[in-house]
Design an enzyme around this catalytic site. Structure first.
Site, PDB file in Angstrom:
ATOM      1  N   ARG A  59     -25.340   0.703 -26.995  1.00  0.00           N
ATOM      2  CA  ARG A  59     -25.082   0.949 -25.531  1.00  0.00           C
ATOM      3  C   ARG A  59     -24.427   3.087 -26.383  1.00  0.00           C
ATOM      4  O   ARG A  59     -24.507   3.741 -25.072  1.00  0.00           O
ATOM      5  CB  ARG A  59     -23.715   0.843 -25.203  1.00  0.00           C
ATOM      6  CG  ARG A  59     -23.110   1.356 -24.242  1.00  0.00           C
ATOM      7  CD  ARG A  59     -22.300   0.666 -23.328  1.00  0.00           C
ATOM      8  NE  ARG A  59     -21.077   0.004 -23.714  1.00  0.00           N
ATOM      9  CZ  ARG A  59     -19.902  -0.197 -24.630  1.00  0.00           C
ATOM     10  NH1 ARG A  59     -20.082   0.804 -24.869  1.00  0.00           N
ATOM     11  NH2 ARG A  59     -19.374  -1.368 -25.084  1.00  0.00           N
ATOM     12  N   TYR A 112     -29.738  20.474  -6.417  1.00  0.00           N
ATOM     13  CA  TYR A 112     -30.048  19.061  -5.908  1.00  0.00           C
ATOM     14  C   TYR A 112     -29.071  18.026  -5.591  1.00  0.00           C
ATOM     15  O   TYR A 112     -28.370  18.065  -5.234  1.00  0.00           O
ATOM     16  CB  TYR A 112     -30.516  18.246  -7.093  1.00  0.00           C
ATOM     17  CG  TYR A 112     -31.022  16.907  -7.518  1.00  0.00           C
ATOM     18  CD1 TYR A 112     -32.041  16.227  -6.520  1.00  0.00           C
ATOM     19  CD2 TYR A 112     -30.249  15.647  -7.195  1.00  0.00           C
ATOM     20  CE1 TYR A 112     -32.440  15.110  -6.822  1.00  0.00           C
ATOM     21  CE2 TYR A 112     -30.707  14.346  -6.599  1.00  0.00           C
ATOM     22  CZ  TYR A 112     -31.865  14.102  -6.524  1.00  0.00           C
ATOM     23  OH  TYR A 112     -32.732  12.922  -6.598  1.00  0.00           O
ATOM     24  N   ASP A 184     -29.075  23.220 -14.725  1.00  0.00           N
ATOM     25  CA  ASP A 184     -30.603  21.835 -14.663  1.00  0.00           C
ATOM     26  C   ASP A 184     -31.534  23.285 -14.153  1.00  0.00           C
ATOM     27  O   ASP A 184     -32.075  23.739 -13.562  1.00  0.00           O
ATOM     28  CB  ASP A 184     -30.321  21.372 -12.971  1.00  0.00           C
ATOM     29  CG  ASP A 184     -30.675  20.530 -12.916  1.00  0.00           C
ATOM     30  OD1 ASP A 184     -32.345  19.804 -13.504  1.00  0.00           O
ATOM     31  OD2 ASP A 184     -30.619  18.918 -11.702  1.00  0.00           O
ATOM     32  N   LYS A 209     -38.572  13.573 -13.583  1.00  0.00           N
ATOM     33  CA  LYS A 209     -40.002  14.215 -13.245  1.00  0.00           C
ATOM     34  C   LYS A 209     -40.609  14.917 -14.179  1.00  0.00           C
ATOM     35  O   LYS A 209     -41.564  13.946 -14.813  1.00  0.00           O
ATOM     36  CB  LYS A 209     -38.880  15.538 -12.307  1.00  0.00           C
ATOM     37  CG  LYS A 209     -37.606  14.828 -12.047  1.00  0.00           C
ATOM     38  CD  LYS A 209     -37.887  14.058 -10.569  1.00  0.00           C
ATOM     39  CE  LYS A 209     -37.025  13.298  -9.942  1.00  0.00           C
ATOM     40  NZ  LYS A 209     -35.821  14.330  -9.466  1.00  0.00           N
TER      41      LYS A 209
HETATM   42  C1  LIG Z   1     -34.557  14.098  -9.430  1.00  0.00           C
HETATM   43  C2  LIG Z   1     -33.674  15.081  -9.437  1.00  0.00           C
HETATM   44  C3  LIG Z   1     -32.032  15.020 -10.110  1.00  0.00           C
HETATM   45  C4  LIG Z   1     -32.120  13.872 -10.543  1.00  0.00           C
HETATM   46  O1  LIG Z   1     -32.657  13.010 -11.034  1.00  0.00           O
HETATM   47  P1  LIG Z   1     -32.748  11.022 -11.716  1.00  0.00           P
HETATM   48  O2  LIG Z   1     -33.423  11.015 -12.997  1.00  0.00           O
HETATM   49  O3  LIG Z   1     -32.828  11.674  -9.935  1.00  0.00           O
HETATM   50  O4  LIG Z   1     -30.613  10.713 -11.240  1.00  0.00           O
HETATM   51  C5  LIG Z   1     -31.420  16.253 -10.572  1.00  0.00           C
HETATM   52  N1  LIG Z   1     -31.532  17.392 -10.456  1.00  0.00           N
HETATM   53  C6  LIG Z   1     -32.305  18.057 -10.373  1.00  0.00           C
HETATM   54  C7  LIG Z   1     -33.144  19.422 -10.270  1.00  0.00           C
HETATM   55  C8  LIG Z   1     -34.230  16.228  -9.686  1.00  0.00           C
HETATM   56  O5  LIG Z   1     -34.955  16.856  -9.221  1.00  0.00           O
END
Ligand SMILES: *Cc1c(COP(=O)(O)O)cnc(C)c1O
Length: 393
Positions: A59, A112, A184, A209
């Site tokens: 953890r 997002y 982000d 992603k």
């Molecule tokens: C998909 C996404 C997230 C969230 O990520 P997860 O891995 O699905 O929790 C956050 N920001 C952006 C820009 C995303 O495309």
């Protein structure tokens, strides 16, 4: 020459893996163990008290996850990076670790979908003041930050209409206001954009992603200033949103080709956007690489490539969209993005599934908008398919 001085494609392959791995393995072993065992109490205590290297409990830290964190740290040019179970875990844990009742956050309307829910519902319920401004309005972002805030939370390019925030400008405003910046960087990837080099304090990613790139693992990462990342780490180690070792292994395997994939996706994104732009059945195309994009100049200045994400609205109604999407053969009609496979979907079932139809309309998301994530297939094949499906509507 140290790994820090290598180019991103070299870091993607070797970062965190420069030293010999356990058992002489050539690839990072999956250390599938919850606790780590010690021969005696002295050795155990030394590790527990950070006086000797090692691990106590997964953890907190895990060797496989540690390599993933180091590779991300190097790619983002950060002092420290920590991994999470998902992108949303990275984002929520970071916000929850820093914010207290009475604090103020400034962000934009186009974050997002999941992040928007945190801003619109969860943080206000915790007594935190959230100011969400028009993403394309640099003056409004400056003014909102200048009023004073603890965090300026930025995302660029945005989901699903590929809006661009001028990072230099927003980061400078945040510095004047004494605010911390979190960016982000999921859409851009560290291959196309380096917010930390531009002065951002922290970068977050949905590793699900582009970093992983194969749609087979979920994960998230936070990278940036060591003192700040440590604060979030203390929150994560207690709250438990850890990245499993097996997911870390899959993400690491995907990341070896990050530069190759993103370079190809940049080229395909540009080619697909150029094809759609001006097509008689297409209403509008959103892609920062097009000269007609309102922030094309900013994108050109702050990005090394315009990415493999675009969106476009077709002429017609939601039924036209259904027909069109049904005609495409080699695409996944699926949420998510940044995979080797091309993915397509409307915001109603992808980025803004959490929002109501009214909320989407208020965000300026057209009913016939489709988000298109270029995979690594042949660009001409993708364009031929789009052309055929457009001919069928
Ligand atoms: C998909 C996404 C997230 C969230 O990520 P997860 O891995 O699905 O929790 C956050 N920001 C952006 C820009 C995303 O495309």
């Amino acid at each position: 020459m140290s790994i820090e001085n290598q180019k991103p494609s070299t870091i993607a392959v070797w970062g965190g893996e420069e030293k010999p791995l356990a058992f002489g393995a050539a690839q990072v072993p999956i250390v599938q163990s919850a606790p780590f065992a010690y021969r005696d109490l002295d050795e155990w205590a030394a590790v527990a008290l950070n006086k000797a290297p090692g691990h106590i409990y997964s953890r907190n830290t895990n060797p496989t996850v540690g390599v993933f964190e180091e590779k991300c740290r190097l790619l983002e040019g950060a002092e420290k990076a920590i991994a999470f179970a998902s992108g949303m875990a990275a984002i929520s844990n970071s916000l929850f670790a820093f914010l207290r009742p009475g604090d103020r956050v400034v962000s934009v309307k186009d974050t997002y979908g999941g992040t928007s829910v945190i801003f619109l519902n969860i943080l206000p319920e915790m007594g935190i003041d959230v100011d969400l401004v028009d993403t394309s309005d640099g003056d409004a972002i400056d003014a909102a930050i200048a009023k004073g805030c603890k965090i300026a939370y930025l995302e660029t390019p945005t989901n699903p209409t590929l809006k661009i925030i001028d990072l230099d400008r927003a980061i400078a405003s945040a510095k004047r206001a004494g605010a911390m910046t979190i960016v982000d960087n999921t859409f851009a990837t560290p291959i196309n954009q380096s917010p930390i080099a531009m002065g951002a304090d922290l970068v977050v990613h949905s590793a699900t992603k582009y970093l992983g790139g194969h749609d087979d693992a979920m994960g998230g990462v936070l990278a940036g200033r060591e003192d700040l990342v440590r604060q979030v780490y203390q929150y994560r180690e207690i709250c438990g949103a850890l990245l499993p070792a097996f997911s870390a292994y899959l993400l690491l395997r995907g990341m070896k080709t990050l530069d190759l994939r993103v370079q190809k996706q940049n080229a395909t994104g540009m080619a697909v956007a150029r094809f759609l732009d001006g097509h008689e059945k297409v209403e509008s195309v959103f892609y920062p690489g097009l000269e007609t994009h309102d922030k094309h100049d900013v994108a050109k200045r702050q990005m090394r490539g315009f990415g493999g994400m675009l969106s476009f609205a077709i002429k017609g109604d939601f039924n036209t969209l259904k027909t069109f999407i049904g005609k495409l053969e080699y695409v996944h009609r699926a949420a998510s993005l940044g995979s080797v496979n091309t993915l397509i979907g409307p915001p109603a079932t992808t980025s803004h599934v959490e929002c109501t139809a009214e909320e989407r309309a208020a965000l300026g998301i057209p009913e016939t908008l489709l988000r298109y994530s270029c995979g690594i297939e042949d660009a001409d094949d993708l364009i031929t398919q789009l052309d055929r499906a457009l001919a069928a509507i």
